[in-house]
Scaffold this motif. Structure first.
Motif, PDB file in Angstrom:
ATOM      1  N   LYS A 169      -5.023  62.374 -24.493  1.00 48.08           N
ATOM      2  CA  LYS A 169      -4.555  62.051 -25.845  1.00 48.08           C
ATOM      3  C   LYS A 169      -5.687  61.478 -26.694  1.00 48.08           C
ATOM      4  CE  LYS A 169       0.242  61.125 -24.632  1.00 48.08           C
ATOM      5  NZ  LYS A 169       1.270  60.087 -24.498  1.00 48.08           N
ATOM      6  N   ASN A 170      -6.449  60.561 -26.107  1.00 47.98           N
ATOM      7  CA  ASN A 170      -7.572  59.967 -26.838  1.00 47.98           C
ATOM      8  C   ASN A 170      -8.654  61.005 -27.141  1.00 47.98           C
ATOM      9  OD1 ASN A 170      -6.324  57.480 -26.812  1.00 47.98           O
ATOM     10  ND2 ASN A 170      -7.407  56.783 -24.988  1.00 47.98           N
ATOM     11  N   LEU A 171      -8.892  61.906 -26.208  1.00 47.43           N
ATOM     12  CA  LEU A 171      -9.874  62.970 -26.432  1.00 47.43           C
ATOM     13  C   LEU A 171      -9.448  63.854 -27.593  1.00 47.43           C
ATOM     14  CD1 LEU A 171     -12.394  64.564 -25.555  1.00 47.43           C
ATOM     15  CD2 LEU A 171     -10.922  65.812 -23.945  1.00 47.43           C
ATOM     16  N   TRP A 172      -8.193  64.233 -27.606  1.00 47.24           N
ATOM     17  CA  TRP A 172      -7.685  65.109 -28.659  1.00 47.24           C
ATOM     18  C   TRP A 172      -7.842  64.474 -30.044  1.00 47.24           C
ATOM     19  CZ3 TRP A 172      -6.276  70.066 -28.293  1.00 47.24           C
ATOM     20  CH2 TRP A 172      -5.656  70.643 -29.390  1.00 47.24           C
ATOM     21  N   SER A 219     -10.100  62.207 -30.867  1.00 44.14           N
ATOM     22  CA  SER A 219     -11.465  61.736 -31.085  1.00 44.14           C
ATOM     23  C   SER A 219     -12.168  62.519 -32.192  1.00 44.14           C
ATOM     24  CB  SER A 219     -12.264  61.865 -29.790  1.00 44.14           C
ATOM     25  OG  SER A 219     -13.616  61.548 -30.018  1.00 44.14           O
ATOM     26  N   ASP A 220     -12.944  61.812 -32.998  1.00 45.05           N
ATOM     27  CA  ASP A 220     -13.736  62.456 -34.041  1.00 45.05           C
ATOM     28  C   ASP A 220     -14.856  63.304 -33.444  1.00 45.05           C
ATOM     29  OD1 ASP A 220     -12.208  61.206 -35.974  1.00 45.05           O
ATOM     30  OD2 ASP A 220     -13.575  59.500 -36.148  1.00 45.05           O
ATOM     31  N   ARG A 221     -15.314  62.930 -32.248  1.00 45.45           N
ATOM     32  CA  ARG A 221     -16.410  63.659 -31.603  1.00 45.45           C
ATOM     33  C   ARG A 221     -15.939  64.954 -30.949  1.00 45.45           C
ATOM     34  NH1 ARG A 221     -19.196  59.163 -27.973  1.00 45.45           N
ATOM     35  NH2 ARG A 221     -19.894  61.068 -26.963  1.00 45.45           N
ATOM     36  N   ALA A 222     -14.638  65.152 -30.848  1.00 45.33           N
ATOM     37  CA  ALA A 222     -14.098  66.323 -30.147  1.00 45.33           C
ATOM     38  C   ALA A 222     -14.090  67.582 -31.012  1.00 45.33           C
ATOM     39  CB  ALA A 222     -12.685  66.035 -29.664  1.00 45.33           C
ATOM     40  N   TRP A 223     -14.112  67.423 -32.293  1.00 44.31           N
ATOM     41  CA  TRP A 223     -13.948  68.564 -33.190  1.00 44.31           C
ATOM     42  C   TRP A 223     -15.095  68.646 -34.194  1.00 44.31           C
ATOM     43  CZ3 TRP A 223     -10.370  71.333 -31.039  1.00 44.31           C
ATOM     44  CH2 TRP A 223      -9.357  70.694 -30.311  1.00 44.31           C
ATOM     45  N   ALA A 224     -15.607  69.848 -34.375  1.00 45.73           N
ATOM     46  CA  ALA A 224     -16.647  70.092 -35.375  1.00 45.73           C
ATOM     47  C   ALA A 224     -16.007  70.108 -36.768  1.00 45.73           C
ATOM     48  CB  ALA A 224     -17.347  71.414 -35.085  1.00 45.73           C
ATOM     49  N   ALA A 225     -16.841  70.117 -37.775  1.00 49.08           N
ATOM     50  CA  ALA A 225     -16.346  70.113 -39.160  1.00 49.08           C
ATOM     51  C   ALA A 225     -15.477  71.329 -39.465  1.00 49.08           C
ATOM     52  CB  ALA A 225     -17.519  70.050 -40.129  1.00 49.08           C
ATOM     53  N   ASP A 226     -15.779  72.455 -38.815  1.00 47.79           N
ATOM     54  CA  ASP A 226     -14.991  73.666 -39.065  1.00 47.79           C
ATOM     55  C   ASP A 226     -13.715  73.729 -38.215  1.00 47.79           C
ATOM     56  OD1 ASP A 226     -16.023  74.152 -36.565  1.00 47.79           O
ATOM     57  OD2 ASP A 226     -16.909  76.091 -37.063  1.00 47.79           O
ATOM     58  N   ALA A 280     -12.585  68.032 -21.473  1.00 50.29           N
ATOM     59  CA  ALA A 280     -11.345  68.748 -21.177  1.00 50.29           C
ATOM     60  C   ALA A 280     -11.392  69.328 -19.756  1.00 50.29           C
ATOM     61  CB  ALA A 280     -11.108  69.855 -22.196  1.00 50.29           C
ATOM     62  N   VAL A 281     -12.534  69.868 -19.366  1.00 54.87           N
ATOM     63  CA  VAL A 281     -12.686  70.384 -17.995  1.00 54.87           C
ATOM     64  C   VAL A 281     -12.550  69.236 -17.001  1.00 54.87           C
ATOM     65  CG1 VAL A 281     -14.323  71.426 -16.369  1.00 54.87           C
ATOM     66  CG2 VAL A 281     -14.040  72.397 -18.654  1.00 54.87           C
TER      67      VAL A 281
END
Length: 84
Positions: A27-30, A32-39, A50-51
């Motif tokens: 949940k915290n990973l999902w 997270s700001d670091r998990a997703w690129a600007a696009d 995730a792995v």
């Protein structure tokens, strides 16, 4: 091979603990700001973690099931001894 009741309970507890911890982590990973690129695409940080999360879920499940099966086996062996 026989596993003691205490070890069986430890393995089962580890499996449950693993699920609690890694669900929270996922949940915290999902979020997270670091998990997703600007696009909006996942970053390498997200993919690696995730792995790690999936592998930990699988191993925690396997370890927990071993504990559950050996605990059930210990109970059935105890019932067989009581019947004899």
């Amino acid at each position: 091979m026989r596993i003691s009741r205490g070890t069986s309970m430890f393995l089962l507890g580890f499996g449950v603990w693993s699920w609690i911890i890694w669900i929270t982590f996922a949940k915290n990973l999902w979020d997270s700001d670091r998990a997703w690129a600007a696009d909006g695409s996942p970053t390498a940080y997200f993919i690696v973690h995730a792995v790690l999360t999936v592998v930990s879920f699988v191993l925690g499940t396997i370890i927990g099931l071993i504990g559950l099966r050996t605990l059930r086996g210990a109970k059935s062996r105890g019932a067989e001894k009581a019947d004899a």
